[in-house]
Design an enzyme around this catalytic site. Structure first.
Site, PDB file in Angstrom:
ATOM      1  N   LYS A 182      -5.791 -13.508  41.966  1.00 50.34           N
ATOM      2  CA  LYS A 182      -4.349 -14.175  42.055  1.00 50.34           C
ATOM      3  C   LYS A 182      -4.349 -15.533  42.342  1.00 50.34           C
ATOM      4  CE  LYS A 182      -2.905  -9.792  44.225  1.00 50.34           C
ATOM      5  NZ  LYS A 182      -1.870  -9.117  43.414  1.00 50.34           N
ATOM      6  N   ASP A 235      -9.042   0.560  52.121  1.00 48.67           N
ATOM      7  CA  ASP A 235      -8.480   0.166  50.758  1.00 48.67           C
ATOM      8  C   ASP A 235      -8.024  -1.268  50.901  1.00 48.67           C
ATOM      9  OD1 ASP A 235      -7.584   1.047  48.163  1.00 48.67           O
ATOM     10  OD2 ASP A 235      -5.349   0.653  48.972  1.00 48.67           O
ATOM     11  N   HIS A 240      -9.220  -6.880  50.322  1.00 49.78           N
ATOM     12  CA  HIS A 240      -8.254  -7.901  50.313  1.00 49.78           C
ATOM     13  C   HIS A 240      -8.124  -8.769  51.348  1.00 49.78           C
ATOM     14  CE1 HIS A 240      -8.367  -5.734  46.659  1.00 49.78           C
ATOM     15  NE2 HIS A 240      -7.622  -4.908  46.773  1.00 49.78           N
ATOM     16  N   LYS A 331       1.924   1.117  53.046  1.00 48.15           N
ATOM     17  CA  LYS A 331       2.503   1.679  51.828  1.00 48.15           C
ATOM     18  C   LYS A 331       3.970   2.279  52.131  1.00 48.15           C
ATOM     19  CE  LYS A 331      -1.447   2.397  49.032  1.00 48.15           C
ATOM     20  NZ  LYS A 331      -1.686   1.124  48.255  1.00 48.15           N
TER      21      LYS A 331
HETATM   22  C1  BG6 Z   1      -5.854  -1.866  45.466  1.00 48.81           C
HETATM   23  C2  BG6 Z   1      -5.545  -0.675  46.338  1.00 48.81           C
HETATM   24  O1  BG6 Z   1      -7.018  -2.561  45.395  1.00 48.81           O
HETATM   25  O2  BG6 Z   1      -4.748  -2.867  45.804  1.00 48.81           O
HETATM   26  C3  BG6 Z   1      -4.069  -0.070  45.889  1.00 48.81           C
HETATM   27  O3  BG6 Z   1      -6.432   0.164  45.946  1.00 48.81           O
HETATM   28  C4  BG6 Z   1      -3.243  -1.297  46.310  1.00 48.81           C
HETATM   29  O4  BG6 Z   1      -3.886   0.875  47.040  1.00 48.81           O
HETATM   30  C5  BG6 Z   1      -3.573  -2.578  45.411  1.00 48.81           C
HETATM   31  O5  BG6 Z   1      -1.759  -0.668  45.665  1.00 48.81           O
HETATM   32  C6  BG6 Z   1      -2.539  -3.763  45.633  1.00 48.81           C
HETATM   33  O6  BG6 Z   1      -2.703  -4.507  44.776  1.00 48.81           O
HETATM   34  P1  BG6 Z   1      -1.625  -5.681  44.357  1.00 48.81           P
HETATM   35  O7  BG6 Z   1      -2.160  -6.499  43.167  1.00 48.81           O
HETATM   36  O8  BG6 Z   1      -0.367  -4.890  43.597  1.00 48.81           O
HETATM   37  O9  BG6 Z   1      -0.924  -6.255  45.374  1.00 48.81           O
END
Ligand code: BG6
Length: 484
Positions: A182, A235, A240, A331
């Site tokens: 990103k 996840d 992330h 979520k």
């Molecule tokens: C993914 C997860 O890696 O990242 C998802 O498995 C999540 O659950 C997604 O929704 C979020 O990505 P972004 O780019 O939409 O923030």
């Protein structure tokens, strides 16, 4: 500002799982965008590989549909789309058997970069790596790309690393964490290391706490089977959010070079303190607004998996000891927003008589949507009546500041796939980094499993479970509001 796109060298990119969901939603549309961006050399070839019977034409039609579905009309046109589709081939291969491998060998060309995207279940990584070698399809220059989930704990991550290491060196393995692709996430490094302004203040003496928020409005619908074995911790946090934390907390690397950057991130992960049970709040969304709750989405009425988590994390090193990092992700929350907020400490002494309006300085880095930065500063409230203070934002939207170029922020996958071809691993996770992140996450997950903790249920469309508020309240702080 002039857009500079440097075409990459000719390549063959083989996408295993070429007809899968990720290929459809991200990989193929991103490759097309790089073609439009002028980065794709004329000789580039993209080979879809999967188990189903398909001709090249079928695969092109599949790709056309994917691009039409996932890219807005303004981002595509007939001419470039036809040119792009002409680069596509399809080959039917059986990952665990012998079918199709000699066809694939005949298709890849000598003398061009070969990259293999393993967009398949991790259980197939070993078989694919082995077939590629057995059939002489991969060479010492080849690259493989793997996606998360990279293991579900330290042991499975180690096993995966070992399986890949049998046939590929670390320099050939590109572990994707799409957050690193990103644009704004990369900007964290630019902001920190291309400006003198922040670095002197970037430490516990001046920073009170950091909040990292990744809020989503979507539920887990359609991905319940995967998600229920994973949950927000595996996840989102282990990968992330961990990457975001590392980019905020790491020491300046001596150079913007893959190992220099990854060495510094690794040191941060290793310095993370264990997280006490009272510093963790997990949640599960209820049904509401005509939409099913987590338990129905996951098709597991007994599930104890969290769709929300908030954690207070400490870093045991000289720079950060005493500055908590509060992480939260979930979520079905009230808005889709990702941001990092750095709250500074109070000035040691106020010279003003009316400090009522006084608030701490906050630097907010918005990752999505509306990428940008915002610095909350104190000024004099306008008008007569003495020196009253007010907090105002010094607001900067990257899109506005950068004009046309800023408005067209590329998808993370565009950048990352081209980095694979360029052979630049800076934005990919190294094996030891992934293992260290699991080594930190494992005891946290094992802790709540052993205690039999149940996640708190929360109302969809809110900021998550109420208990998460307490995590900050009891420290005399509060979460920033979740809003777009
Ligand atoms: C993914 C997860 O890696 O990242 C998802 O498995 C999540 O659950 C997604 O929704 C979020 O990505 P972004 O780019 O939409 O923030």
């Amino acid at each position: 500002m002039v857009s500079r796109t440097i075409p990459v060298d000719p390549f063959d990119l083989v996408i295993f799982g070429g007809t899968g969901d990720l290929a459809r939603r991200k990989i193929l549309p991103s490759l097309y965008r790089r073609h439009v961006g002028g980065q794709m050399p004329a000789e580039a070839r993209i080979i879809g590989a999967a188990r189903g019977e398909m001709t090249d034409e079928d695969f092109r039609a599949f790709t056309r549909e994917a691009i039409e579905e996932f890219l807005p009309e303004t981002k595509r046109d007939t001419v470039t789309l036809d040119e792009f589709l002409a680069k596509l081939r399809y080959v039917r291969v059986d990952a665990v058997g012998q079918d199709g491998w000699s066809d694939l060998r005949d298709l890849v060309r000598p003398g061009v970069i070969r990259a293999f995207y393993f967009s398949v279940a991790p259980s197939l990584f070993g078989a694919l790596a082995e077939r590629l070698h057995e059939h002489g399809i991969a060479d010492a220059e080849s690259r493989i790309v793997v996606e998360k989930p990279f293991g579900k704990n330290l042991k499975t991550a180690r096993d995966l690393n070992a399986v890949l290491a049998e046939h590929f060196s670390e320099q050939q393995i590109y572990r994707i964490d799409h957050y690193l692709g990103k644009e704004t996430v990369q900007n964290l490094m630019a902001v920190r290391f291309a400006n003198i302004l922040f670095e002197p203040l970037w430490k516990t003496e001046y920073i009170d706490h950091v909040q990292i928020t990744v809020a989503e409005t979507v539920g887990v619908n359609g991905r319940g089977a995967y998600y229920d074995k994973s949950g927000a911790m595996r996840d989102m946090v282990q990968n992330h959010m961990m990457q975001l934390l590392c980019l905020i907390a790491m020491e300046p690397p001596y150079h913007f070079d893959p190992d220099a950057v990854r060495d510094e991130k690794l040191k941060v992960i290793r310095a993370l303190e264990p997280v006490a049970p009272e510093d963790i709040v997990r949640g599960q969304y209820r049904a509401g607004g005509g939409r099913p709750g987590y338990l129905e989405d996951a098709e597991n009425p007994e599930s104890r998996t969290e769709s929300y988590i908030a954690l207070k994390v400490g870093i045991a090193n000289w720079r950060w000891k005493g500055t908590p990092f509060y992480l939260r992700t979930g979520k079905r929350l009230k808005a889709r927003t990702s941001e990092i907020a750095i709250t500074f400490r109070q000035p040691p002494h106020s010279i003003f008589d009316h400090p009522e309006g006084w608030r701490e300085n906050v630097l907010v880095i918005r990752l999505q949507p509306n990428e940008g930065m915002n610095m909350m500063v104190m000024i004099k409230e306008p008008g007569p009546g003495g020196m009253r203070l007010a907090q105002v934002p010094l607001d900067m939207s990257f899109a506005e500041a950068l004009g046309e170029e800023g408005a067209d922020i590329p998808d993370a996958y565009e950048r990352l796939i081209m980095d694979v071809i360029r052979g630049n691993q800076t934005l990919f996770m190294r094996g030891d980094e992934v293992e260290a992140a699991w080594a930190w996450a494992d005891p946290i997950i094992e802790g709540w499993e052993a205690r039999g903790d149940r996640p708190h249920s929360y109302e969809p469309g809110t900021s998550g479970p109420e208990d998460a508020l307490m995590l900050l309240h009891r420290d005399g702080r509060r979460w920033r509001e979740i809003r777009e």
